[in-house]
Design a protein around this motif. Structure first.
Motif, short mmCIF file in Angstrom:
data_model
loop_
_atom_site.label_atom_id
_atom_site.label_comp_id
_atom_site.label_asym_id
_atom_site.label_seq_id
_atom_site.Cartn_x
_atom_site.Cartn_y
_atom_site.Cartn_z
N UNK A 25 0.81 -1.23 0.00
CA UNK A 25 0.00 0.00 0.00
C UNK A 25 0.84 1.28 0.00
N UNK A 26 2.15 1.15 -0.16
CA UNK A 26 2.97 2.35 -0.29
C UNK A 26 2.69 2.94 -1.69
N UNK A 27 2.22 4.18 -1.77
CA UNK A 27 1.77 4.73 -3.05
C UNK A 27 2.92 5.21 -3.94
N UNK A 28 3.78 4.29 -4.33
CA UNK A 28 4.91 4.66 -5.19
C UNK A 28 4.45 4.68 -6.65
N UNK A 29 5.27 5.26 -7.50
CA UNK A 29 4.98 5.27 -8.93
C UNK A 29 4.59 6.65 -9.43
N UNK A 30 3.98 6.67 -10.62
CA UNK A 30 3.57 7.92 -11.24
C UNK A 30 2.35 8.51 -10.54
N UNK A 31 2.44 9.78 -10.17
CA UNK A 31 1.33 10.46 -9.49
C UNK A 31 0.65 11.49 -10.38
N UNK A 32 1.44 12.19 -11.17
CA UNK A 32 0.90 13.25 -12.03
C UNK A 32 1.52 13.12 -13.42
N UNK A 33 0.72 13.33 -14.45
CA UNK A 33 1.25 13.41 -15.81
C UNK A 33 1.44 12.07 -16.48
N UNK A 34 2.34 12.05 -17.45
CA UNK A 34 2.62 10.84 -18.21
C UNK A 34 4.12 10.63 -18.33
N UNK A 35 4.54 9.38 -18.37
CA UNK A 35 5.95 9.06 -18.60
C UNK A 35 6.22 8.84 -20.08
N UNK A 36 5.16 8.75 -20.85
CA UNK A 36 5.32 8.50 -22.29
C UNK A 36 5.59 9.81 -23.02
N UNK A 37 6.75 10.38 -22.72
CA UNK A 37 7.17 11.63 -23.36
C UNK A 37 8.68 11.76 -23.25
N UNK A 38 9.25 12.60 -24.04
CA UNK A 38 10.68 12.84 -23.99
C UNK A 38 11.03 13.62 -22.72
N UNK A 63 10.43 16.09 -15.58
CA UNK A 63 10.08 15.01 -14.65
C UNK A 63 10.65 15.28 -13.28
N UNK A 64 9.80 15.21 -12.26
CA UNK A 64 10.23 15.29 -10.86
C UNK A 64 10.21 13.88 -10.28
N UNK A 65 11.32 13.46 -9.67
CA UNK A 65 11.36 12.19 -8.95
C UNK A 65 11.56 12.51 -7.47
N UNK A 66 10.58 12.11 -6.66
CA UNK A 66 10.58 12.45 -5.23
C UNK A 66 10.66 11.20 -4.38
N UNK A 67 11.32 11.31 -3.23
CA UNK A 67 11.34 10.19 -2.29
C UNK A 67 10.01 10.07 -1.57
N UNK A 68 9.46 11.16 -1.13
CA UNK A 68 8.16 11.13 -0.45
C UNK A 68 7.05 11.31 -1.48
N UNK A 69 6.16 10.33 -1.61
CA UNK A 69 5.09 10.43 -2.61
C UNK A 69 4.22 11.66 -2.39
N UNK A 70 3.86 12.30 -3.49
CA UNK A 70 2.98 13.47 -3.42
C UNK A 70 1.61 13.09 -2.87
#
Length: 372
Positions: A25-38, A63-70
């Motif tokens: 249940x740790x909410x890791x991964x993509x939170x906002x936007x899309x990764x399918x872009x340059x 792209x912002x990569x954060x340790x603490x999920x938004x």
């Protein structure tokens, strides 16, 4: 050199710090936007606050990569009159993707806990709380003598044969393989319709379950037979262990007072809270990023002189005093060391994969506390 796709970048990150290492249940991964872009510019941060997104906009970050999920807790509405709502609106309007890597970065090899232990030069480190052990399987295959060395080297190069501090481990026995090629076959040895006996080597080795497909592919490429005989068997014993917290020894003992001041300088901290006798000699150290309250007793059981963590509760501090364990509470914001850790990671990968990628460490202050 090429501009990488966001999917490529995150795939490499998740190979190093797999999602399966994270807490349930740790909410890791993509939170906002899309990764399918340059992605030409990436920014790493501990927290995602509005000032961090404003900084990302000003610096044209993709792209912002954060340790603490938004989005650590579910939200009921995106109200753009609130700081979080404005943050989300700004990220979407400026096409900034936001990705969170949390407990898998804490737990993974070379992650937060390893980084903390290594920065203090701790030796003979043990894991405080094992949360995952790699499942192992055994591969058994049969190889003609002429190709045993090539097949053995191929599967070992793919990751088979590692046991602890040993590599290339295997067991080989000689025997006779028998078969009859049928019509339509193109046998490496023998003729269609004729029984054949071949001197073969039974090759056995172990590997992590996660490498099964990679090792099998290497086996099939290196093996000369049209139809390769092989078996995979599940094993009860476990492979590499992963978990939270590290316990190890300093190169030389020092007083708790000296240790706390040294730690402040090492991790660039504004201040620390110290529990214990400042004159106590310190050599065995337990470290854990974030909130370490649940590991106080474990640190003591593992023989630590001092426990370095954050967010220690008042009554838990009393308990630590009673059990004779010193604590240096460095605060939750000490996990800002994730920024140089992740920046170094992305810079190395950009060089390895020949990506045209600018890697920035957020300069925005997200520490809610001030020391007066």
């Amino acid at each position: 050199m090429k501009v990488a796709n966001g999917i490529e970048i995150i795939k490499v990150l998740e190979q190093a710090f797999p999602k399966y290492l994270s807490y349930a249940k740790d909410p890791i991964g993509l939170h906002i936007g899309t990764l399918n872009k340059k992605v030409k510019r990436i920014m790493v941060t501990l927290d995602v606050l509005e000032n961090v997104v404003d900084e990302a906009i000003a610096k044209e970050v993709d792209l912002i990569v954060a340790h603490h999920p938004l989005l650590f807790r579910p939200i009921q509405a995106i109200d753009t009159a609130t700081p979080q709502g404005r943050l989300i609106e700004k990220a979407i309007c400026h096409q900034i993707a936001i990705y969170g890597i949390h407990t898998n970065l804490d737990i993974g090899t070379g992650g937060i806990n390893d980084y903390m232990a290594n920065s203090l030069g701790l030796s003979n480190c043990e894991i405080m709380d094992v949360t995952y052990e790699e499942p192992l399987i055994k591969l058994v295959t049969f190889v003609p003598k002429s190709h045993i060395e090539a097949v053995y080297e191929a599967i070992c190069h793919a990751g088979a044969g590692h046991i602890g501090n040993y590599k290339g481990t295997s067991f080989q026995t000689e025997g006779i393989g028998m078969f009859i090629p049928l019509k339509g076959a193109a046998p490496f040895i023998g003729k269609v319709g004729h029984a054949e006996q071949v001197s073969e080597i039974r090759l056995e080795t172990i590997l992590p379950l996660k490498l099964q497909n990679k090792v099998l592919k290497a086996l099939l490429v290196a093996h000369p037979y049209e139809e390769v005989a092989y078996d995979f068997y599940p094993l009860n014993q476990k492979g590499k262990a992963y978990g939270l917290g590290r316990v190890g020894c300093l190169a030389a003992p020092m007083s708790l007072h000296a240790f706390a001041n040294w730690l402040k300088e090492k991790w660039d901290l504004d201040g620390v809270r110290v529990i214990g006798d400042l004159n106590q000699p310190i050599q065995k150290v337990a470290v854990s990023g974030g909130d370490g309250n649940k590991y106080i007793a474990k640190a003591k059981r593992m023989g630590a002189d001092v426990f370095v963590s954050g967010d220690i509760y008042y009554h838990n501090a009393h308990s630590a005093m009673e059990m004779g364990l010193s604590i240096v509470d460095v605060g939750h914001h000490a996990e800002k060391i994730c920024k140089p850790l992740l920046a170094d990671f992305f810079c190395q990968k950009a060089q390895e994969y020949k990506w045209m990628l600018d890697v920035l460490q957020s300069e925005s202050n997200t520490n809610p506390f001030r020391f007066l």
